[in-house]
Enzyme design. Structure first.
Site, PDB file in Angstrom:
ATOM      1  N   THR A 182     -52.480  45.913 -17.574  1.00 36.28           N
ATOM      2  CA  THR A 182     -51.153  45.727 -18.169  1.00 36.28           C
ATOM      3  C   THR A 182     -50.381  47.041 -18.212  1.00 36.28           C
ATOM      4  O   THR A 182     -50.982  48.100 -18.326  1.00 36.28           O
ATOM      5  CB  THR A 182     -51.370  45.173 -19.583  1.00 36.28           C
ATOM      6  OG1 THR A 182     -51.946  43.879 -19.449  1.00 36.28           O
ATOM      7  CG2 THR A 182     -50.104  45.087 -20.387  1.00 36.28           C
TER       8      THR A 182
ATOM      9  N   ARG B 270     -52.966  29.961 -20.421  1.00 38.97           N
ATOM     10  CA  ARG B 270     -53.388  31.046 -21.331  1.00 38.97           C
ATOM     11  C   ARG B 270     -52.323  32.160 -21.411  1.00 38.97           C
ATOM     12  O   ARG B 270     -51.790  32.613 -20.422  1.00 38.97           O
ATOM     13  CB  ARG B 270     -54.704  31.625 -20.830  1.00 38.97           C
ATOM     14  CG  ARG B 270     -55.293  32.742 -21.703  1.00 38.97           C
ATOM     15  CD  ARG B 270     -54.916  34.118 -21.191  1.00 38.97           C
ATOM     16  NE  ARG B 270     -55.502  35.166 -22.045  1.00 38.97           N
ATOM     17  CZ  ARG B 270     -55.166  36.463 -21.961  1.00 38.97           C
ATOM     18  NH1 ARG B 270     -54.289  36.867 -21.073  1.00 38.97           N
ATOM     19  NH2 ARG B 270     -55.710  37.337 -22.763  1.00 38.97           N
TER      20      ARG B 270
ATOM     21  N   GLY C 169     -51.641  35.994 -23.328  1.00 39.87           N
ATOM     22  CA  GLY C 169     -52.297  37.072 -24.077  1.00 39.87           C
ATOM     23  C   GLY C 169     -51.403  37.647 -25.158  1.00 39.87           C
ATOM     24  O   GLY C 169     -50.435  37.024 -25.602  1.00 39.87           O
ATOM     25  N   ASP C 170     -51.726  38.858 -25.561  1.00 38.79           N
ATOM     26  CA  ASP C 170     -50.988  39.511 -26.653  1.00 38.79           C
ATOM     27  C   ASP C 170     -49.660  40.114 -26.207  1.00 38.79           C
ATOM     28  O   ASP C 170     -48.746  40.299 -27.022  1.00 38.79           O
ATOM     29  CB  ASP C 170     -51.841  40.645 -27.234  1.00 38.79           C
ATOM     30  CG  ASP C 170     -52.190  41.694 -26.178  1.00 38.79           C
ATOM     31  OD1 ASP C 170     -52.605  41.309 -25.065  1.00 38.79           O
ATOM     32  OD2 ASP C 170     -52.030  42.896 -26.452  1.00 38.79           O
TER      33      ASP C 170
ATOM     34  N   THR D  55     -52.520  47.432 -24.689  1.00 40.12           N
ATOM     35  CA  THR D  55     -53.262  46.876 -23.554  1.00 40.12           C
ATOM     36  C   THR D  55     -54.708  46.671 -23.974  1.00 40.12           C
ATOM     37  O   THR D  55     -55.270  47.493 -24.695  1.00 40.12           O
ATOM     38  CB  THR D  55     -53.211  47.798 -22.324  1.00 40.12           C
ATOM     39  OG1 THR D  55     -54.065  47.231 -21.303  1.00 40.12           O
ATOM     40  CG2 THR D  55     -53.660  49.213 -22.621  1.00 40.12           C
ATOM     41  N   GLY D  56     -55.277  45.571 -23.548  1.00 38.37           N
ATOM     42  CA  GLY D  56     -56.653  45.318 -23.935  1.00 38.37           C
ATOM     43  C   GLY D  56     -56.933  43.831 -23.929  1.00 38.37           C
ATOM     44  O   GLY D  56     -56.162  43.044 -23.363  1.00 38.37           O
TER      45      GLY D  56
ATOM     46  N   GLY E 129     -56.533  40.610 -24.918  1.00 39.04           N
ATOM     47  CA  GLY E 129     -55.395  40.046 -25.637  1.00 39.04           C
ATOM     48  C   GLY E 129     -55.723  39.163 -26.821  1.00 39.04           C
ATOM     49  O   GLY E 129     -55.053  39.223 -27.867  1.00 39.04           O
TER      50      GLY E 129
END
Ligand code: ASP
Length: 318
Positions: A183, A211, A213-214, A234-235, A237
């Site tokens: 990301t 799906r 993510g964050d 980033t990571g 999510g």
């Protein structure tokens, strides 16, 4: 005097020097440097924090090395569904888009949603229709094709597993050790002391069921408030959503009086670690301080500020 600052990331994870060729390392560093230089130049010319983070993220989206825009990973159906968000700390305005396909620069769309719609969060076909109405550039499917991402997807497409970006083996799924995330994001402070954050992603390889993510979730992967901080994450999510990670940094500053660095430290190296939330974040505050922290092996990152800060880095302990 008001400092101007820009902090950027291109994903976090198990990024180890031993797994990298010198050429690839150079390409990542150049990609980060290009985005950092352009975004900072805009701030220097008096550009706003929101314009600077939009431009910076657009440049990273246009670089195939990162999991955003043209370098986005493949979904289970072999498509690309992207998420992006931007938030302006001066008025708490925000724009976000989820599950969008065939938009060349999802962050441009998120910024248009923030500026030209009555809404914060658009998704799927409706978001695409809004983009067309706004004259935002589209791109055919093959614009988003990259052999590297395709090969990643082929390893797991016939399974139910979904992989974080750059995972090298099919078993490198959510519970895996060797996780990387691609990301991209930026946080900026302009010369008026206004701050903003922007984030963009292709999400996870082989993702399905729509799906998300964050990244596009305001407060989780992206947040900005002039009285506290602007944060881009980033990571993994799902964990960042559950931790409401970006907003938690802001809350620790607002309600506990922590500095940006201390608040980020608490969220990245304590709260997220406790729930298994691997990754990192970059941020600025309205006085132009920057912070870049991660709990993984590495994070593609960089920062530039009028106080002389100027670096791009990849690994831990650099
Ligand atoms: N946070 C992103 C997501 O979960 C992935 C990443 O940071 O690479 O969609």
């Amino acid at each position: 005097m008001q400092k101007i600052s820009l902090a950027i990331h291109g994903g976090a994870g198990t990024i180890l020097k031993k797994d990298m060729t010198p050429e690839l390392e150079q390409a990542y560093l150049q990609g980060l440097q290009h985005a950092l230089t352009a975004g900072y130049a805009l701030l220097e010319q008096g550009g706003s924090a929101t314009d600077a983070v939009t431009l910076t993220v657009e440049i990273l989206e246009n670089n195939i090395l990162f999991n955003a825009g043209c370098g986005s990973v493949f979904t289970k159906d072999g498509t690309h569904e992207m998420d992006a968000a931007i938030m302006s700390g001066s008025d708490l305005s925000a724009g976000a888009v989820a599950g969008i396909s065939n938009i060349r620069n999802p962050i441009t769309l998120a910024t248009a949603i923030m500026r030209h719609s009555d809404h914060v969060f658009l998704s799927g076909k409706g978001a695409y229709d809004f983009a067309i109405k706004q004259g935002i550039a589209t791109a055919p499917d093959d614009y988003f094709f990259s052999q590297f991402r395709y090969d990643q997807w082929m390893q797991i497409r016939n399974s139910d597993v979904y992989a974080l970006d750059h995972s090298e083996e099919p078993e490198l799924i959510v519970e895996v050790k060797n996780k990387k995330f691609g990301t991209v994001g930026a946080a900026a402070c302009d010369r008026d002391g206004n701050i903003a954050a922007a984030t963009s992603t292709g999400g996870m390889t082989n993702k399905k069921y729509g799906r998300i993510g964050d990244t596009p979730v305001i407060g989780a992967g992206t947040y900005a408030n002039n009285s506290t901080c602007a944060i881009s994450c980033t990571g993994h999510g799902e964990l960042f959503i559950r931790a409401v990670a970006a907003y938690d940094v802001s809350c620790l500053m607002e309600y506990k009086g922590l500095s940006l660095q201390a608040a980020m430290q608490e969220v990245v190296n304590n709260k997220l670690v406790k729930i298994g939330g691997e990754g990192g974040m970059v941020g600025v505050d309205a006085t132009g301080n920057v912070a870049l922290l991660f709990n993984s092996e590495g994070m593609y990152r960089g920062a530039k500020s009028s106080d002389g800060t100027n670096f791009v880095r990849v690994y831990k302990d650099e």
